[in-house]
Design an enzyme around this catalytic site. Structure first.
Site, PDB file in Angstrom:
ATOM      1  N   CYS A 263       0.888  -1.170   0.000  1.00 28.88           N
ATOM      2  CA  CYS A 263       0.000   0.000   0.000  1.00 28.88           C
ATOM      3  C   CYS A 263       0.920   1.212   0.000  1.00 28.88           C
ATOM      4  O   CYS A 263       2.131   1.069  -0.233  1.00 28.88           O
ATOM      5  CB  CYS A 263      -1.005  -0.021   1.156  1.00 28.88           C
ATOM      6  SG  CYS A 263      -0.329   0.177   2.815  1.00 28.88           S
TER       7      CYS A 263
ATOM      8  N   HIS B  29      14.380 -15.537  11.513  1.00 25.88           N
ATOM      9  CA  HIS B  29      13.965 -15.568  12.927  1.00 25.88           C
ATOM     10  C   HIS B  29      12.456 -15.704  13.105  1.00 25.88           C
ATOM     11  O   HIS B  29      12.007 -16.259  14.105  1.00 25.88           O
ATOM     12  CB  HIS B  29      14.403 -14.290  13.645  1.00 25.88           C
ATOM     13  CG  HIS B  29      15.880 -14.227  13.889  1.00 25.88           C
ATOM     14  ND1 HIS B  29      16.430 -13.443  14.866  1.00 25.88           N
ATOM     15  CD2 HIS B  29      16.919 -14.848  13.291  1.00 25.88           C
ATOM     16  CE1 HIS B  29      17.748 -13.570  14.863  1.00 25.88           C
ATOM     17  NE2 HIS B  29      18.073 -14.421  13.899  1.00 25.88           N
TER      18      HIS B  29
HETATM   19  C1  RB5 Z   1      -3.962   5.482   0.830  1.00 20.08           C
HETATM   20  O1  RB5 Z   1      -4.049   6.858   0.639  1.00 20.08           O
HETATM   21  C2  RB5 Z   1      -3.020   5.186   2.005  1.00 20.08           C
HETATM   22  O2  RB5 Z   1      -3.602   5.613   3.196  1.00 20.08           O
HETATM   23  C3  RB5 Z   1      -2.700   3.708   2.053  1.00 20.08           C
HETATM   24  O3  RB5 Z   1      -2.137   3.312   0.840  1.00 20.08           O
HETATM   25  C4  RB5 Z   1      -1.716   3.286   3.123  1.00 20.08           C
HETATM   26  O4  RB5 Z   1      -0.581   4.073   3.126  1.00 20.08           O
HETATM   27  C5  RB5 Z   1      -2.298   3.064   4.456  1.00 20.08           C
HETATM   28  O5  RB5 Z   1      -1.658   2.576   5.395  1.00 20.08           O
END
Ligand code: RB5
Length: 149
Positions: A69, A102
C-alpha cells in the site's frame, strides 16, 4: 534467484503500479503469481485486499504473500489480523532476510510511496531466498499463532 514458488500479491490503489511491476518481475523470475487486485486505479480500502491475501497464505494456496500500500502500514496490519500469517513490513533487505530467518514470515509488506522499485525487489529477493532457522525461534513463532502456548 531461488526455487520457484506460488506467490500471491495484493495492494491498494496507492501501490497499483508497483504491484504490476513486481508481479511481472516475479513471473520473469519463474514464480507462479496470483494477482489478487485491485485491477484498476479506483480508490479502495486496503483491508479488503489484505484480508484476501492473508486467507490464501493461511490456507496454503500460496507459499508467500506480498502486500503493498502507500506506506505498507495499513495492509500489513490487515494481513497480520490473521493468526496464521506473519507479515513483515520492511524497507531494506536485511530486515526482509531476518523476517524469514527468525520469524518465519510468510508475507512481506512494502510501502510503495516510501520504497523504490529496485529496493522493493532487493527486499523480496532476500525474503524468498532466506530459510527459517528453526531451533529456539520455533517456540516463539508458534506463540504468534497461539498466545496460550
Ligand atoms: C492510501 O491513501 C493510504 O492511506 C494507504 O495506501 C496506506 O498508506 C495506508 O496505510
Amino acid at each position: 534467484m531461488c526455487e520457484a514458488m506460488k506467490i500471491a500479491i495484493a495492494s491498494d490503489h496507492a501501490a497499483l503500479e508497483m504491484k504490476a511491476d513486481l508481479r511481472d518481475w516475479l513471473i520473469e523470475e519463474g514464480h507462479e503469481v496470483a494477482d489478487l487486485g485491485p485491477d484498476n486505479s479506483d480508490s479502495v480500502d486496503y483491508p479488503d485486499f489484505g484480508y484476501k491475501l492473508a486467507s490464501v497464505v493461511a490456507d496454503g494456496t500460496v507459499t508467500r504473500g506480498i502486500a503493498l500500500c502507500g506506506s505498507g502500514l495499513g495492509i500489513s496490519m490487515s494481513v497480520n489480523r490473521n493468526p496464521q500469517v506473519r507479515c513483515a513490513l520492511v524497507s531494506e533487505p536485511l530486515s526482509a532476510a531476518l523476517s524469514r530467518e527468525h520469524n518465519d514470515a510468510n508475507c512481506l509488506a512494502i510501502g510503495a510511496r516510501l520504497t523504490g522499485l529496485e529496493m522493493a525487489k532487493a527486499c523480496i529477493a532476500a525474503f524468498l531466498e532466506t530459510s527459517f532457522a528453526g531451533g529456539r525461534h520455533q517456540r516463539r513463532v508458534d506463540k504468534l499463532s497461539n498466545p496460550s502456548l
